[in-house]
Design a protein around this motif. Structure first.
Motif, mmCIF file in Angstrom:
data_model
loop_
_atom_site.group_PDB
_atom_site.id
_atom_site.type_symbol
_atom_site.label_atom_id
_atom_site.label_comp_id
_atom_site.label_asym_id
_atom_site.label_seq_id
_atom_site.Cartn_x
_atom_site.Cartn_y
_atom_site.Cartn_z
ATOM 1 N N ALA A 159 -17.483 80.837 -59.881
ATOM 2 C CA ALA A 159 -16.647 81.836 -58.979
ATOM 3 C C ALA A 159 -17.465 82.299 -58.020
ATOM 4 N N LYS A 160 -17.006 82.080 -56.627
ATOM 5 C CA LYS A 160 -17.969 82.257 -55.255
ATOM 6 C C LYS A 160 -17.822 83.786 -55.179
ATOM 7 N N SER A 161 -19.014 84.443 -54.706
ATOM 8 C CA SER A 161 -18.743 85.789 -54.240
ATOM 9 C C SER A 161 -18.591 85.797 -52.709
ATOM 10 N N ILE A 162 -17.644 86.726 -52.344
ATOM 11 C CA ILE A 162 -17.231 86.495 -51.035
ATOM 12 C C ILE A 162 -17.149 87.897 -50.559
#
Length: 156
Positions: free
Chosen positions: A3-6
């Motif tokens: 999961a990408k941290s945005i």
């Protein structure tokens, strides 16, 4: 898949900052040609110092040969403290010998300082006087660096 941290933005972050809020200049003073730290009345009022009753412990950074910063710590103790002396339009603290031993050439160069409050210990607010010379920095006279310029031949 990881999961990408945005980081998400809000509409308030896109609004321009108001330019009407200007920071006030810090209280300032200077060192006289006779070696006295001169604090104008306006600077004392802005810092909240009662000149007639306040006494200070005066110090500098330990381990430094040249004095670049002077610290004023308010103290109720009478021993080993300095008092403000009324002089002209302000108050002074005579420190000629201490400044001379610390490498401050106040007799040949004009020094100014800005006073910044800081928390010392046990809720005591001290004042940091950062010294600045008004003399311009001397020109670099060291060895030139880089490639030597090619010799230019002149046609006569």
């Amino acid at each position: 898949m990881k999961a990408k941290s945005i980081k998400f933005f809000s509409p308030q972050e896109n609004l321009p900052k108001s330019e009407s809020v200007k920071s006030k200049p810090k209280p300032a003073g200077y060192i006289s040609a006779t070696g006295k730290i001169v604090l104008p009345v306006a600077a004392l009022e802005e810092l909240g110092i009662e000149a007639d009753t306040t006494r200070f412990k005066i110090g500098t950074d330990q381990g430094k040969r040249k004095i670049n910063t002077v610290y004023l710590i308010p103290s109720a103790d009478e021993a080993n403290t300095f008092a403000l002396v009324k002089s002209g339009r302000g108050y002074v603290i005579p420190l000629a010998l201490i400044l001379k031993q610390g490498g401050v050439a106040f007799d040949t160069t004009k020094y100014t300082f800005t006073a910044t409050p800081f928390n010392y210990e046990d809720g005591v607010v001290g004042y940091e006087l950062a010294l600045e010379s008004t003399e311009p920095k001397p020109a670099y006279t060291g060895k030139p660096r880089g490639r030597k310029p090619k010799a230019v031949q002149q046609a006569d």
